[in-house]
Each structure stands twice: as C-alpha cells, then as structure tokens.
Design a protein around this motif. Structure first.
Motif, PDB file in Angstrom:
ATOM      1  N   THR A 163      -4.751  14.840 -17.470  1.00 18.33           N
ATOM      2  CA  THR A 163      -4.139  13.547 -17.758  1.00 18.33           C
ATOM      3  C   THR A 163      -4.635  12.548 -16.720  1.00 18.33           C
ATOM      4  O   THR A 163      -4.558  12.808 -15.511  1.00 18.33           O
ATOM      5  CB  THR A 163      -2.599  13.640 -17.696  1.00 18.33           C
ATOM      6  N   VAL A 164      -5.169  11.435 -17.187  1.00 16.40           N
ATOM      7  CA  VAL A 164      -5.655  10.375 -16.295  1.00 16.40           C
ATOM      8  C   VAL A 164      -4.919   9.107 -16.690  1.00 16.40           C
ATOM      9  O   VAL A 164      -4.988   8.669 -17.840  1.00 16.40           O
ATOM     10  CB  VAL A 164      -7.175  10.174 -16.437  1.00 16.40           C
ATOM     11  N   ARG A 165      -4.192   8.511 -15.755  1.00 20.30           N
ATOM     12  CA  ARG A 165      -3.337   7.360 -16.087  1.00 20.30           C
ATOM     13  C   ARG A 165      -3.217   6.416 -14.904  1.00 20.30           C
ATOM     14  O   ARG A 165      -3.584   6.767 -13.774  1.00 20.30           O
ATOM     15  CB  ARG A 165      -1.948   7.848 -16.511  1.00 20.30           C
ATOM     16  N   ILE A 166      -2.670   5.236 -15.197  1.00 19.04           N
ATOM     17  CA  ILE A 166      -2.316   4.306 -14.123  1.00 19.04           C
ATOM     18  C   ILE A 166      -1.036   4.803 -13.463  1.00 19.04           C
ATOM     19  O   ILE A 166      -0.106   5.249 -14.148  1.00 19.04           O
ATOM     20  CB  ILE A 166      -2.108   2.879 -14.683  1.00 19.04           C
ATOM     21  N   ALA A 167      -0.982   4.762 -12.159  1.00 17.15           N
ATOM     22  CA  ALA A 167       0.215   5.189 -11.430  1.00 17.15           C
ATOM     23  C   ALA A 167       1.421   4.373 -11.880  1.00 17.15           C
ATOM     24  O   ALA A 167       1.293   3.218 -12.302  1.00 17.15           O
ATOM     25  CB  ALA A 167      -0.010   5.017  -9.925  1.00 17.15           C
ATOM     26  N   SER A 168       2.612   4.972 -11.789  1.00 19.68           N
ATOM     27  CA  SER A 168       3.832   4.268 -12.208  1.00 19.68           C
ATOM     28  C   SER A 168       5.021   4.751 -11.394  1.00 19.68           C
ATOM     29  O   SER A 168       5.007   5.852 -10.831  1.00 19.68           O
ATOM     30  CB  SER A 168       4.097   4.483 -13.706  1.00 19.68           C
ATOM     31  N   GLU A 169       6.031   3.907 -11.350  1.00 21.97           N
ATOM     32  CA  GLU A 169       7.294   4.239 -10.687  1.00 21.97           C
ATOM     33  C   GLU A 169       8.389   4.299 -11.745  1.00 21.97           C
ATOM     34  O   GLU A 169       8.438   3.456 -12.643  1.00 21.97           O
ATOM     35  CB  GLU A 169       7.656   3.162  -9.652  1.00 21.97           C
ATOM     36  N   PRO A 170       9.300   5.270 -11.684  1.00 21.62           N
ATOM     37  CA  PRO A 170      10.351   5.402 -12.690  1.00 21.62           C
ATOM     38  C   PRO A 170      11.168   4.123 -12.906  1.00 21.62           C
ATOM     39  O   PRO A 170      11.504   3.782 -14.038  1.00 21.62           O
ATOM     40  CB  PRO A 170      11.238   6.520 -12.137  1.00 21.62           C
ATOM     41  N   LEU A 171      11.448   3.408 -11.846  1.00 24.56           N
ATOM     42  CA  LEU A 171      12.305   2.220 -11.951  1.00 24.56           C
ATOM     43  C   LEU A 171      11.523   0.909 -12.005  1.00 24.56           C
ATOM     44  O   LEU A 171      12.055  -0.110 -12.433  1.00 24.56           O
ATOM     45  CB  LEU A 171      13.279   2.168 -10.762  1.00 24.56           C
ATOM     46  N   ASP A 172      10.266   0.945 -11.610  1.00 24.31           N
ATOM     47  CA  ASP A 172       9.502  -0.302 -11.478  1.00 24.31           C
ATOM     48  C   ASP A 172       8.390  -0.467 -12.511  1.00 24.31           C
ATOM     49  O   ASP A 172       7.867  -1.562 -12.685  1.00 24.31           O
ATOM     50  CB  ASP A 172       8.879  -0.392 -10.073  1.00 24.31           C
ATOM     51  N   GLY A 173       7.987   0.614 -13.159  1.00 23.93           N
ATOM     52  CA  GLY A 173       6.915   0.523 -14.137  1.00 23.93           C
ATOM     53  C   GLY A 173       5.555   0.809 -13.532  1.00 23.93           C
ATOM     54  O   GLY A 173       5.436   1.392 -12.454  1.00 23.93           O
ATOM     55  N   GLY A 174       4.503   0.354 -14.231  1.00 27.30           N
ATOM     56  CA  GLY A 174       3.140   0.678 -13.842  1.00 27.30           C
ATOM     57  C   GLY A 174       2.643  -0.123 -12.653  1.00 27.30           C
ATOM     58  O   GLY A 174       3.073  -1.258 -12.408  1.00 27.30           O
ATOM     59  N   TYR A 175       1.718   0.465 -11.928  1.00 27.82           N
ATOM     60  CA  TYR A 175       1.023  -0.204 -10.836  1.00 27.82           C
ATOM     61  C   TYR A 175      -0.072  -1.116 -11.415  1.00 27.82           C
ATOM     62  O   TYR A 175      -0.425  -1.019 -12.587  1.00 27.82           O
ATOM     63  CB  TYR A 175       0.341   0.817  -9.929  1.00 27.82           C
ATOM     64  N   TYR A 176      -0.619  -1.943 -10.559  1.00 31.81           N
ATOM     65  CA  TYR A 176      -1.839  -2.680 -10.880  1.00 31.81           C
ATOM     66  C   TYR A 176      -3.024  -1.799 -10.495  1.00 31.81           C
ATOM     67  O   TYR A 176      -2.970  -1.061  -9.508  1.00 31.81           O
ATOM     68  CB  TYR A 176      -1.895  -3.999 -10.096  1.00 31.81           C
ATOM     69  N   ALA A 177      -4.125  -1.882 -11.264  1.00 27.31           N
ATOM     70  CA  ALA A 177      -5.349  -1.147 -10.919  1.00 27.31           C
ATOM     71  C   ALA A 177      -6.564  -1.988 -11.287  1.00 27.31           C
ATOM     72  O   ALA A 177      -6.621  -2.541 -12.384  1.00 27.31           O
ATOM     73  CB  ALA A 177      -5.400   0.194 -11.640  1.00 27.31           C
ATOM     74  N   GLY A 178      -7.521  -2.077 -10.364  1.00 25.40           N
ATOM     75  CA  GLY A 178      -8.774  -2.757 -10.661  1.00 25.40           C
ATOM     76  C   GLY A 178      -8.984  -4.048  -9.906  1.00 25.40           C
ATOM     77  O   GLY A 178      -8.646  -5.119 -10.380  1.00 25.40           O
ATOM     78  N   LEU A 179      -9.535  -3.942  -8.709  1.00 26.62           N
ATOM     79  CA  LEU A 179      -9.876  -5.127  -7.920  1.00 26.62           C
ATOM     80  C   LEU A 179     -11.305  -5.562  -8.219  1.00 26.62           C
ATOM     81  O   LEU A 179     -12.196  -4.733  -8.364  1.00 26.62           O
ATOM     82  CB  LEU A 179      -9.782  -4.834  -6.417  1.00 26.62           C
ATOM     83  N   ILE A 180     -11.512  -6.862  -8.307  1.00 28.98           N
ATOM     84  CA  ILE A 180     -12.866  -7.426  -8.287  1.00 28.98           C
ATOM     85  C   ILE A 180     -13.023  -7.979  -6.875  1.00 28.98           C
ATOM     86  O   ILE A 180     -12.287  -8.883  -6.477  1.00 28.98           O
ATOM     87  CB  ILE A 180     -13.034  -8.515  -9.362  1.00 28.98           C
ATOM     88  N   ARG A 181     -13.936  -7.408  -6.116  1.00 29.68           N
ATOM     89  CA  ARG A 181     -13.879  -7.620  -4.665  1.00 29.68           C
ATOM     90  C   ARG A 181     -15.229  -8.036  -4.095  1.00 29.68           C
ATOM     91  O   ARG A 181     -16.274  -7.556  -4.523  1.00 29.68           O
ATOM     92  CB  ARG A 181     -13.409  -6.317  -4.002  1.00 29.68           C
ATOM     93  N   LYS A 182     -15.168  -8.940  -3.115  1.00 29.22           N
ATOM     94  CA  LYS A 182     -16.345  -9.350  -2.364  1.00 29.22           C
ATOM     95  C   LYS A 182     -16.206  -8.838  -0.929  1.00 29.22           C
ATOM     96  O   LYS A 182     -15.295  -9.243  -0.212  1.00 29.22           O
ATOM     97  CB  LYS A 182     -16.477 -10.881  -2.330  1.00 29.22           C
ATOM     98  N   ILE A 183     -17.109  -7.928  -0.534  1.00 27.56           N
ATOM     99  CA  ILE A 183     -17.173  -7.499   0.867  1.00 27.56           C
ATOM    100  C   ILE A 183     -18.570  -7.850   1.352  1.00 27.56           C
ATOM    101  O   ILE A 183     -19.524  -7.113   1.115  1.00 27.56           O
ATOM    102  CB  ILE A 183     -16.906  -5.990   1.034  1.00 27.56           C
ATOM    103  N   GLU A 184     -18.679  -9.011   1.993  1.00 26.25           N
ATOM    104  CA  GLU A 184     -19.996  -9.512   2.398  1.00 26.25           C
ATOM    105  C   GLU A 184     -20.156  -9.590   3.912  1.00 26.25           C
ATOM    106  O   GLU A 184     -21.262  -9.592   4.424  1.00 26.25           O
ATOM    107  CB  GLU A 184     -20.235 -10.873   1.728  1.00 26.25           C
ATOM    108  N   GLN A 185     -19.027  -9.632   4.632  1.00 22.74           N
ATOM    109  CA  GLN A 185     -19.081  -9.659   6.098  1.00 22.74           C
ATOM    110  C   GLN A 185     -18.837  -8.284   6.703  1.00 22.74           C
ATOM    111  O   GLN A 185     -18.704  -8.133   7.904  1.00 22.74           O
ATOM    112  CB  GLN A 185     -18.052 -10.669   6.625  1.00 22.74           C
TER     113      GLN A 185
END
Length: 265
Positions: free
Chosen positions: A124-146
């Motif tokens: 099973t592959v899923r987005i993490a979740s909390e019983p009382l809070d619902g699903g987590y956010y997943a997926g950053l679009i990120r700039k690491i240039e320094q």
C-alpha cells in the motif's frame, strides 16, 4: 579508539553506486545497505519544462530560519513543527489546491512515483494521514541554488506526535525539473546515519558540524533533468551551491511497521 569515534567511522553500504529500482534495491535502501536509487528518464524534458513554466506563474516562498535560502511551493512538517501541528493541517487544503493546479496543467510526478512503488513492492502506497486531522501535504517544488548545510531529515527524531514519527525508515525522492548546465550543485550523501546523541554536533535549527561525518564514506551524484534520485535521509547529506537554477519536485517517503509506504512533505 572511543566508542563514539568507532561509531562515527562505521561503514554500512555494500557498494558506492546508484542502483535501479527493484523490490530488492528498495528494501536495501530502507535498510541503508546501498546509498542511492536512480530512475533514469522518469519524466521527459518537455514534461519537466511544462511543470517549471506552470510553477513559475506563482510565488516561491522561502523556508523560515534556514540558511542558505531555500525556496519552495508547498508546505513542510519541518517548519510547522516549530509553529503547530494544527497550523500545518489548516494549511494543507490551500497548498494542495495550488499543487494540483500546477500539476493539472503539466503532469503529476507524485502519482507517477506512487504507481511505480506499488508496482515494484505490491505494498500500500499512500499519502500520510492523521486520524483526526486528515491527509498530509506531499510534493514540494523547490529551488536549492545556494546549497544546504550538512543535515538529516528523519521524522522519528523531528516530528514526535505525528503519524510520520512512527515510520521505521525514511527516504526522499527528487525529480530534477531544471538545472543550469554546470558541474556545480551536486548532492553528497554520507555513509553515516543520524543517531541519538548527535545534537552535540548541531549548529542551528537544522545544520550539523562536519565532525559528525569524519572519515565516513560518501557518494556524490550530479542530477540530470528528468531523472529521479532516491536516498535515505537519515544519512547525513548536503547539496553544493551552484551558479544557476536547480528546480526539483520532491517529497519524503516513510516505511511503516505494517509495510505500508507513506509520502508527505
């Protein structure tokens, strides 16, 4: 030789190279037996270019209290750990809507990776979740240039009280969307995992002294647009600064005791 210095110098990896994604290689990566998995040509150059173009229609925010500056679209448990868990879950809906807007106009690397993991493991592959809070956010679009400081990302140490702190191992996957042609901007991963007691080497909110990786083996990789690299983020790692742009799509991956794989940012 003291117990501490022996621990710092212990070597675990069976090789010093990138592996293909297989059921066995993923198991070995969870167990820190290998340093790296590479998925070549995970996305086409056109898909990557389209995602970057859509993302750049919106503002990139910077991590708070992180130096050198790292910019991103999306939210992280790392930052909200210092604010509040409730604040994170209040921000999930809006962050997810923005992410989905960008991906709908380009392509969805998050779903593509989850499909590959299911096919590879049968788990099973899923987005993490909390019983009382619902699903987590997943997926950053990120700039690491320094570049980054030497650091680890390990939820059982950093996110006590969240579902993600119950994982037994943590990985990160990074899809390289854009990178200025350059020999700079490499990622270095060390054959040395965070251990309780390592706070003595900590410099600030996330960075560590080089002492913690004294004499540790290391692998360096140069990213290519369209490739995904997966590595164990309990291992100390650092991104070198570069002279140009470096944009990725990324999230954390965790292995639960029941064998499920969860993703979050």
């Amino acid at each position: 030789m003291t117990a501490t210095s022996q621990q710092l110098k212990s070597k675990v990896w069976k090789n010093n190279q990138a592996s293909f994604l297989t059921t066995e290689s993923l198991k070995m990566l969870w167990e820190n037996q290998i340093p790296l998995i590479r998925l070549q040509e995970f996305a086409t150059p056109q898909e990557c270019e389209n995602l970057v173009a859509q993302a750049q229609l919106f503002n990139f925010d910077s991590y708070q209290d992180v130096y050198p500056k790292i910019e991103r679209i999306g939210i992280t448990v790392f930052e909200y750990n210092h604010i509040s868990k409730a604040g994170y879950f209040q921000a999930v809906e809006q962050a997810t809507k923005l992410r989905d807007l960008i991906l709908a106009a380009s392509f969805n690397p998050l779903e593509r990776l989850m499909v590959k993991l299911r096919e590879c493991t049968g788990a099973t592959v899923r987005i993490a979740s909390e019983p009382l809070d619902g699903g987590y956010y997943a997926g950053l679009i990120r700039k690491i240039e320094q570049g980054t400081q030497l650091h680890v990302d390990y939820a059982p140490y950093e996110q006590s009280g969240w579902e993600v702190c119950t994982i037994t191992a943590q990985l990160s996957w990074n899809l390289y969307l854009k990178k200025t042609a350059s020999s700079h901007g490499k990622t270095r991963i060390y054959d040395r995992q965070w251990q309780p007691g390592d706070d003595q080497y900590k410099l600030d909110s996330y960075g560590y002294s080089d002492t913690v990786i004294a004499d540790a083996d290391m692998i360096t990789f140069q990213p290519h647009v369209g490739d995904v690299f997966i590595f164990n983020t309990r291992n100390y790692h650092i991104v070198e600064p570069m002279d140009g742009q470096r944009i990725t799509f990324t999230s954390a991956m965790g292995l639960l005791p029941n064998g499920e794989i969860i993703l979050w940012s």
